[in-house]
Design a protein around this motif. Sequence first.
Motif, mmCIF file in Angstrom:
data_model
loop_
_atom_site.group_PDB
_atom_site.id
_atom_site.type_symbol
_atom_site.label_atom_id
_atom_site.label_comp_id
_atom_site.label_asym_id
_atom_site.label_seq_id
_atom_site.Cartn_x
_atom_site.Cartn_y
_atom_site.Cartn_z
ATOM 1 N N VAL A 13 1.134 -1.283 -0.183
ATOM 2 C CA VAL A 13 -0.173 -0.034 -0.125
ATOM 3 C C VAL A 13 0.928 1.328 -0.339
ATOM 4 C CG1 VAL A 13 -2.069 1.610 1.686
ATOM 5 C CG2 VAL A 13 -1.469 -1.782 1.927
ATOM 6 N N VAL A 14 2.381 1.038 1.268
ATOM 7 C CA VAL A 14 3.154 2.439 0.855
ATOM 8 C C VAL A 14 3.285 2.509 -0.316
ATOM 9 C CG1 VAL A 14 4.474 3.214 2.270
ATOM 10 C CG2 VAL A 14 2.942 2.358 3.546
ATOM 11 N N ASN A 15 4.055 1.771 -0.995
ATOM 12 C CA ASN A 15 4.822 2.052 -2.360
ATOM 13 C C ASN A 15 3.787 2.069 -3.269
ATOM 14 O OD1 ASN A 15 7.427 0.957 -1.097
ATOM 15 N ND2 ASN A 15 6.217 -0.968 -2.121
ATOM 16 N N THR A 16 2.054 1.846 -3.460
ATOM 17 C CA THR A 16 1.256 2.463 -4.080
ATOM 18 C C THR A 16 1.097 4.129 -4.241
ATOM 19 O OG1 THR A 16 0.265 0.180 -4.444
ATOM 20 C CG2 THR A 16 -1.454 1.908 -4.796
ATOM 21 N N LEU A 17 1.245 4.362 -3.092
ATOM 22 C CA LEU A 17 0.702 5.238 -3.411
ATOM 23 C C LEU A 17 2.115 6.174 -2.986
ATOM 24 C CD1 LEU A 17 -1.976 5.086 0.589
ATOM 25 C CD2 LEU A 17 -2.329 5.129 -1.881
ATOM 26 N N ASN A 18 3.499 6.169 -3.422
ATOM 27 C CA ASN A 18 4.886 6.270 -3.288
ATOM 28 C C ASN A 18 5.122 7.395 -2.429
ATOM 29 O OD1 ASN A 18 4.735 6.205 -6.060
ATOM 30 N ND2 ASN A 18 3.024 7.703 -6.439
ATOM 31 N N CYS A 19 4.713 6.280 -1.227
ATOM 32 C CA CYS A 19 5.147 6.886 0.046
ATOM 33 C C CYS A 19 6.374 6.476 1.196
ATOM 34 C CB CYS A 19 4.172 7.055 1.224
ATOM 35 S SG CYS A 19 2.602 8.300 1.050
ATOM 36 N N SER A 20 7.303 5.495 0.282
ATOM 37 C CA SER A 20 8.415 4.855 0.740
ATOM 38 C C SER A 20 9.205 5.377 0.302
ATOM 39 C CB SER A 20 8.066 3.130 -0.072
ATOM 40 O OG SER A 20 8.416 3.257 -1.747
ATOM 41 N N GLY A 21 10.290 5.258 0.961
ATOM 42 C CA GLY A 21 11.477 5.893 0.346
ATOM 43 C C GLY A 21 12.100 6.939 0.899
ATOM 44 N N LEU A 22 11.347 7.019 2.286
ATOM 45 C CA LEU A 22 11.520 8.410 2.908
ATOM 46 C C LEU A 22 12.215 8.245 4.241
ATOM 47 C CD1 LEU A 22 7.727 9.616 2.285
ATOM 48 C CD2 LEU A 22 9.398 10.072 1.113
ATOM 49 N N ASN A 23 12.532 9.626 4.284
ATOM 50 C CA ASN A 23 13.935 9.602 5.835
ATOM 51 C C ASN A 23 13.749 9.243 6.792
ATOM 52 O OD1 ASN A 23 15.796 11.053 3.919
ATOM 53 N ND2 ASN A 23 14.959 13.081 4.870
ATOM 54 N N THR A 24 12.348 8.779 7.467
ATOM 55 C CA THR A 24 11.877 8.622 8.499
ATOM 56 C C THR A 24 10.138 7.593 8.449
ATOM 57 O OG1 THR A 24 10.775 10.017 9.751
ATOM 58 C CG2 THR A 24 13.328 9.828 9.419
ATOM 59 N N PRO A 25 10.124 7.016 9.737
ATOM 60 C CA PRO A 25 8.311 6.391 9.510
ATOM 61 C C PRO A 25 7.721 7.835 9.666
ATOM 62 C CG PRO A 25 10.253 5.122 10.825
ATOM 63 C CD PRO A 25 10.888 6.264 9.839
ATOM 64 N N ASN A 26 7.927 8.543 10.182
ATOM 65 C CA ASN A 26 7.069 9.664 10.150
ATOM 66 C C ASN A 26 7.327 10.130 9.409
ATOM 67 O OD1 ASN A 26 7.478 9.153 13.163
ATOM 68 N ND2 ASN A 26 8.528 11.075 13.902
ATOM 69 N N ASP A 27 8.110 10.500 7.895
ATOM 70 C CA ASP A 27 7.711 11.074 7.162
ATOM 71 C C ASP A 27 6.650 9.547 6.237
ATOM 72 O OD1 ASP A 27 9.239 12.971 7.876
ATOM 73 O OD2 ASP A 27 11.187 11.876 6.572
ATOM 74 N N THR A 28 7.072 8.708 6.549
ATOM 75 C CA THR A 28 5.646 7.843 5.276
ATOM 76 C C THR A 28 4.615 8.147 5.877
ATOM 77 O OG1 THR A 28 8.084 6.355 5.032
ATOM 78 C CG2 THR A 28 5.548 5.410 5.130
ATOM 79 N N VAL A 29 5.160 8.777 7.131
ATOM 80 C CA VAL A 29 3.582 8.354 8.341
ATOM 81 C C VAL A 29 2.109 9.932 7.075
ATOM 82 C CG1 VAL A 29 1.806 8.644 9.823
ATOM 83 C CG2 VAL A 29 3.431 6.835 9.679
ATOM 84 N N ASN A 30 3.423 10.741 7.912
ATOM 85 C CA ASN A 30 2.797 12.462 7.137
ATOM 86 C C ASN A 30 2.294 12.050 5.729
ATOM 87 O OD1 ASN A 30 2.930 12.955 10.066
ATOM 88 N ND2 ASN A 30 5.381 14.265 9.322
ATOM 89 N N CYS A 31 3.184 11.459 5.004
ATOM 90 C CA CYS A 31 3.069 11.148 3.511
ATOM 91 C C CYS A 31 1.420 10.607 3.489
ATOM 92 C CB CYS A 31 4.209 10.538 2.652
ATOM 93 S SG CYS A 31 3.989 10.242 1.005
ATOM 94 N N MET A 32 1.063 9.831 4.067
ATOM 95 C CA MET A 32 -0.180 8.885 3.605
ATOM 96 C C MET A 32 -0.969 9.764 4.688
ATOM 97 S SD MET A 32 0.796 4.920 4.227
ATOM 98 C CE MET A 32 -0.292 4.091 4.317
ATOM 99 N N ARG A 33 -0.694 10.980 5.505
ATOM 100 C CA ARG A 33 -1.795 11.148 5.877
ATOM 101 C C ARG A 33 -2.542 12.218 5.115
ATOM 102 N NH1 ARG A 33 -0.055 11.144 12.277
ATOM 103 N NH2 ARG A 33 -1.027 9.351 13.264
ATOM 104 N N ASN A 34 -1.088 12.849 4.536
ATOM 105 C CA ASN A 34 -2.086 14.413 3.528
ATOM 106 C C ASN A 34 -2.949 12.939 1.989
ATOM 107 O OD1 ASN A 34 -0.681 15.749 4.983
ATOM 108 N ND2 ASN A 34 1.288 15.727 4.547
ATOM 109 N N ILE A 35 -2.681 12.151 1.659
ATOM 110 C CA ILE A 35 -3.438 11.437 0.268
ATOM 111 C C ILE A 35 -5.010 11.334 0.909
ATOM 112 C CG2 ILE A 35 -3.582 9.317 -0.922
ATOM 113 C CD1 ILE A 35 -0.582 8.711 0.144
ATOM 114 N N ASP A 36 -6.057 12.251 -0.362
ATOM 115 C CA ASP A 36 -7.622 11.317 -0.548
ATOM 116 C C ASP A 36 -7.562 10.464 0.273
ATOM 117 O OD1 ASP A 36 -9.692 11.232 -2.029
ATOM 118 O OD2 ASP A 36 -10.187 12.820 -1.313
ATOM 119 N N PRO A 37 -8.569 10.060 1.313
ATOM 120 C CA PRO A 37 -8.780 8.587 1.669
ATOM 121 C C PRO A 37 -9.451 7.866 0.069
ATOM 122 C CG PRO A 37 -9.687 10.682 2.502
ATOM 123 C CD PRO A 37 -9.398 10.995 1.785
ATOM 124 N N TYR A 38 -10.437 8.348 -0.569
ATOM 125 C CA TYR A 38 -10.632 7.446 -1.777
ATOM 126 C C TYR A 38 -9.071 6.902 -2.324
ATOM 127 C CZ TYR A 38 -15.369 9.573 -1.106
ATOM 128 O OH TYR A 38 -16.884 10.202 -1.086
#
Length: 320
Positions: A13-38
């Motif tokens: 899911v993280v890869n599909t949303l282009n939120c992988s490979g970021l610096n920290t786990p918090n960056d990944t979470v913040n990336c996903m929280r800014n994506i439209d729920p749909y």
Amino acid sequence: MDLNTAEIQGSQVVNTLNCSGLNTPNDTVNCMRNIDPYTVAFALPDSWVNADNENFGLPGPSKAGFNEAGLMMVDGYMIVDSIENSLRDGINPFPLIIGNTQFETDFAPYDTSITNLTTKQDLDNYLNKQFEAWGPTFGSNLADTYYSDEYKLNGSVLVYCGISTDATGFCGTKTLAKIAADSSSYNAPIFLNNVQQWPGNVYPGVDDWNATYAFHSIDLFAACNMWSGFQYFGCGVYTKTTSDEKFGQLMRANWDSFIKYDKPLDIWKEYNEKNGYPVALLGGNDTSKDAYKITIIQGYKDNVCQYYKDNGIYQTFWWS
């Protein structure tokens, strides 16, 4: 599901949303929280969605189960132990109301062709084919033994909804409630219910299906006065009736009491051995007469749930 499996599926899911490979786990979470729920919803693996859909259908044709991909999250923490062990060990005991509606499946049946089963022979043929792995007449025998009242009341569709709800839903709910109730470590009360109220009008559900029985979420709709709350799922606008309002009052009275005092209204007793494992049946199919009704039944559905268990229709059809 174990932690390794959860991480593998989650990473997709993280890869599909282009939120992988970021610096920290918090960056990944913040990336996903800014994506439209749909967008997030459409990125979920098919196995997650299919498991939910199958829970609005019958067991079979395979005995293997549904391979549901469930994750338990409690206060932001993922629980990696099994749900049974978590309840048995009392890792997070708190007062709990747990239950199902009587005909969950009526919200959106997995197989809408059931409306074409206009005779008892049609129903028997359909069920025997679905349950063929259990024996040539297992399906028709199941319906005759445990769901004859449903057939007399409203035919094949109601039998389908009853079997699918019990076999893939309520019997699992009862099992979890009993594990917690019988555990010396789960030191908090459990209250089990089965919502039986039918809507006052036909409810315009998803995929042009009209729900008429005690369907999935009718208790939530009534209690929260959100009858059109599932329009984003494709449901239509519903015009509530006086009986719907009255049933909402019954649900709110129990929930309000539970919030204030850790227990619903006094008639509804704790689910435990001392009380005979009582189940509160809320409402009924006579919409105007039963809207305020609470019936307490000891051992509700024990026989059919034991029958399913004896025939291997058990945990793998609820969670895995």
